[in-house]
Scaffold this active site. Structure first.
Site, PDB file in Angstrom:
ATOM      1  N   LYS A  68      -8.376  75.028  35.488  1.00  0.00           N
ATOM      2  CA  LYS A  68      -9.394  74.050  35.085  1.00  0.00           C
ATOM      3  C   LYS A  68      -8.730  73.010  34.192  1.00  0.00           C
ATOM      4  CE  LYS A  68     -14.065  74.188  32.928  1.00  0.00           C
ATOM      5  NZ  LYS A  68     -15.156  75.094  32.532  1.00  0.00           N
ATOM      6  N   SER A 143     -19.752  74.463  34.620  1.00  0.00           N
ATOM      7  CA  SER A 143     -18.872  73.315  34.580  1.00  0.00           C
ATOM      8  C   SER A 143     -17.568  73.518  35.354  1.00  0.00           C
ATOM      9  CB  SER A 143     -18.538  72.971  33.129  1.00  0.00           C
ATOM     10  OG  SER A 143     -17.799  74.021  32.538  1.00  0.00           O
ATOM     11  N   SER A 167     -20.442  78.984  32.746  1.00  0.00           N
ATOM     12  CA  SER A 167     -19.633  78.053  33.543  1.00  0.00           C
ATOM     13  C   SER A 167     -18.677  78.671  34.548  1.00  0.00           C
ATOM     14  CB  SER A 167     -18.819  77.147  32.628  1.00  0.00           C
ATOM     15  OG  SER A 167     -19.566  76.006  32.350  1.00  0.00           O
TER      16      SER A 167
HETATM   17  N1  GLN Z   1     -24.238  74.977  31.805  1.00  0.00           N
HETATM   18  C1  GLN Z   1     -24.017  75.275  30.436  1.00  0.00           C
HETATM   19  C2  GLN Z   1     -24.009  73.977  29.650  1.00  0.00           C
HETATM   20  O1  GLN Z   1     -24.560  73.058  30.125  1.00  0.00           O
HETATM   21  C3  GLN Z   1     -22.756  76.060  30.260  1.00  0.00           C
HETATM   22  C4  GLN Z   1     -21.505  75.276  30.221  1.00  0.00           C
HETATM   23  C5  GLN Z   1     -20.300  76.157  30.040  1.00  0.00           C
HETATM   24  O2  GLN Z   1     -20.355  77.380  30.132  1.00  0.00           O
HETATM   25  N2  GLN Z   1     -19.160  75.527  29.743  1.00  0.00           N
HETATM   26  O3  GLN Z   1     -23.507  73.823  28.586  1.00  0.00           O
END
Ligand code: GLN
Length: 483
Positions: A68, A143, A167
């Site tokens: 990532k 994400s 994420s």
């Molecule tokens: N979807 C969650 C957010 O909007 C989690 C994001 C993550 O785990 N980096 O923050």
């Protein structure tokens, strides 16, 4: 050997038997990565040159993988998919990357994320949206969108990513693959761009539980650069995988899965969930429903937002364009920072920083930030108590299948309030948590999530392995790639 469908063990065997070389695997992965860009767009950077540590000898030597783009890689662009970092080339390596390099694994590329790892749609990265291999009209979720997509397409057998709320585990579900977030502190966060440090975890995507165990086993360990890591020398994630699970006890939260949901997809998801429970009961698991105060559960998402936005605002205060990143214009330092941050961040990020600043303001701290911390503690205490009686918590990963791009949103949805947001519990307590594919609805994958007590990673992976064995989705890939 069909490369796209091969797991780490199959590739290892082919390499050891001399049927393929690591350069050839890299070239295949690179070609697939390039071919995937036009439709799916999982990569920020695809590496041109094969690079492998000489004399390395590990199970991952010669195996291609992706990272990532919020994991620091020296001399390789690392953007966090944000305009403010679009020219940033770090001078140091994230510990997990360093360990993979030493193991002889071969980096193929850096993957797209929702900007700075905030968000869950895979649509906010500065290089464009990432599409779902199973249906390009749909998101793969975020994400960690690109890392999930690359594994789901069979470009690489594993990738690393980060998980602050869900994420890794949500995109794994939408991509039909395995997503594992180990116990907080098992993997070093040194070199991971901090989003919300008390919730951030490094983890991996693979197409089998065994591969997730192999990767994590190799990169875990105490790191002097991350004081939250712990000594895990005695933890062996591989040797317990096949142990007998007869009589292991799992629970689900009644308030989350016994609700009446109106729409067909949620109903199908719950139907699949209870069918899956029946299947795994036959394999020897005991599964029971448990109640948790609904008010407390409904506070998961606001609590997550309060804590994560507060921490994100503080962590990202270093993104000024002064020491590194894209420089702003202006005569004074303030003007330069103002311009860099105004141009550098998208709407979603700015919204979260405004929220975070508000929450951290002295007069709001008691009511907003500290109350969120209290709710977090109550939830973690309740789960910790349940983990004394049960070996794991089993729940569906989401309230729906991967949304189409018109449906994709980061707004708080009360339709799925509980079903969609419970995975942040795993981050609140630092509990190890894994997603496995458990079905297809309208041709789109869905996932089941299993979470266990802190440091019970061996048991978690053992149980996940046994659940995977009962289901026909191990190793599946989606999408076509023309090479
Ligand atoms: N979807 C969650 C957010 O909007 C989690 C994001 C993550 O785990 N980096 O923050």
């Amino acid at each position: 050997m069909e490369y796209r469908k091969s797991g780490i063990q199959e590739l290892r065997k082919a390499l050891d038997e001399g049927k393929v070389t690591s350069e050839e695997l890299f070239e295949t992965a690179k070609k697939l990565a390039k071919a995937s860009q036009e439709v799916y767009n999982p990569f920020v950077t695809i590496l041109e040159k094969f690079k492998q540590k000489r004399k390395a000898e590990s199970i991952l030597t010669g195996i291609p993988y992706a990272l990532k783009d919020n994991l620091s890689t020296s001399n390789i662009l690392t953007t966090a998919s944000s305009n403010i970092l679009k020219n940033y080339i770090p001078v140091y390596d994230a510990t997990v990357y360093k360990k993979l390099k030493e193991s002889g694994a071969v980096l193929v590329g850096k993957t797209v994320l929702d900007e700075l790892a905030m968000g869950g749609t895979g649509t906010t990265g500065n290089t464009g949206i990432v599409r779902n291999p199973w249906d390009p009209q749909r998101e793969i979720g975020g994400s960690s969108a690109g890392s999930a997509c690359a594994v789901a397409l069979g470009i690489v057998p594993f990738s690393l990513a980060s998980d602050t709320g869900d994420s890794i585990r949500k995109p794994a579900a939408f991509g039909g693959i395995v997503g594992y977030k180990p116990t907080y502190g098992l993997l070093s966060r040194y070199g991971l761009f901090a989003f919300a440090s008390s919730l951030d975890h490094v983890g991996c995507f693979t197409r089998s539980v065994e591969d997730a165990a192999i990767v994590t086993n190799l990169i875990k360990g105490k790191d002097p650069h991350d004081m939250t890591t712990f000594n895990s020398e005695k933890m062996d994630l591989i040797s317990h995988l096949k142990e007998d699970i007869q009589g292991r006890k799992l629970f689900y939260i009644k308030e989350i899965v016994e609700e009446e949901y109106e729409d067909e997809t949620s109903k199908a998801i719950l139907e699949n969930f209870f069918e899956t429970i029946e299947i795994i009961k036959k394999a020897g698991f005991i599964v029971e429903g448990v109640s948790i105060d609904k008010y407390l559960l409904e506070a998961i998402y606001p609590t997550y937002m309060a804590i994560s936005c507060a921490e994100a605002t503080s962590n990202n205060a270093n993104l000024t364009g002064i020491q590194f990143g894209v420089r702003g214009e202006g005569k004074t330092v303030d003007e330069i920072m103002f311009s860099a941050r105004t141009k550098g961040f998208s709407e979603l990020i700015k919204r979260r920083f405004v929220l975070g600043s508000y929450i951290l303001q002295k007069e709001n701290q008691e009511k907003l930030y500290l109350n969120a911390c209290r709710i977090r503690r109550l939830l973690v205490e309740r789960l910790t108590e349940l983990f004394q009686k049960y070996d794991g918590l089993l729940l569906p990963c989401s309230g729906g299948i991967a949304p189409t791009f018109d449906e994709a949103t980061d707004q708080l949805s009360d339709r799925y309030l509980l079903l969609e947001n419970h995975m942040a519990l795993g981050n609140f307590g630092g509990f190890p948590s894994i997603t496995l594919p458990c079905g297809l609805i309208k041709g789109c994958p869905i996932g089941i999530n299993l979470t266990s007590a802190v440091k019970a990673d061996e048991l978690l992976l053992n149980m996940a392995y046994k659940i995977e064995e009962q289901l026909p989705y191990k190793g599946q890939i989606g999408g076509d790639l023309d090479v």
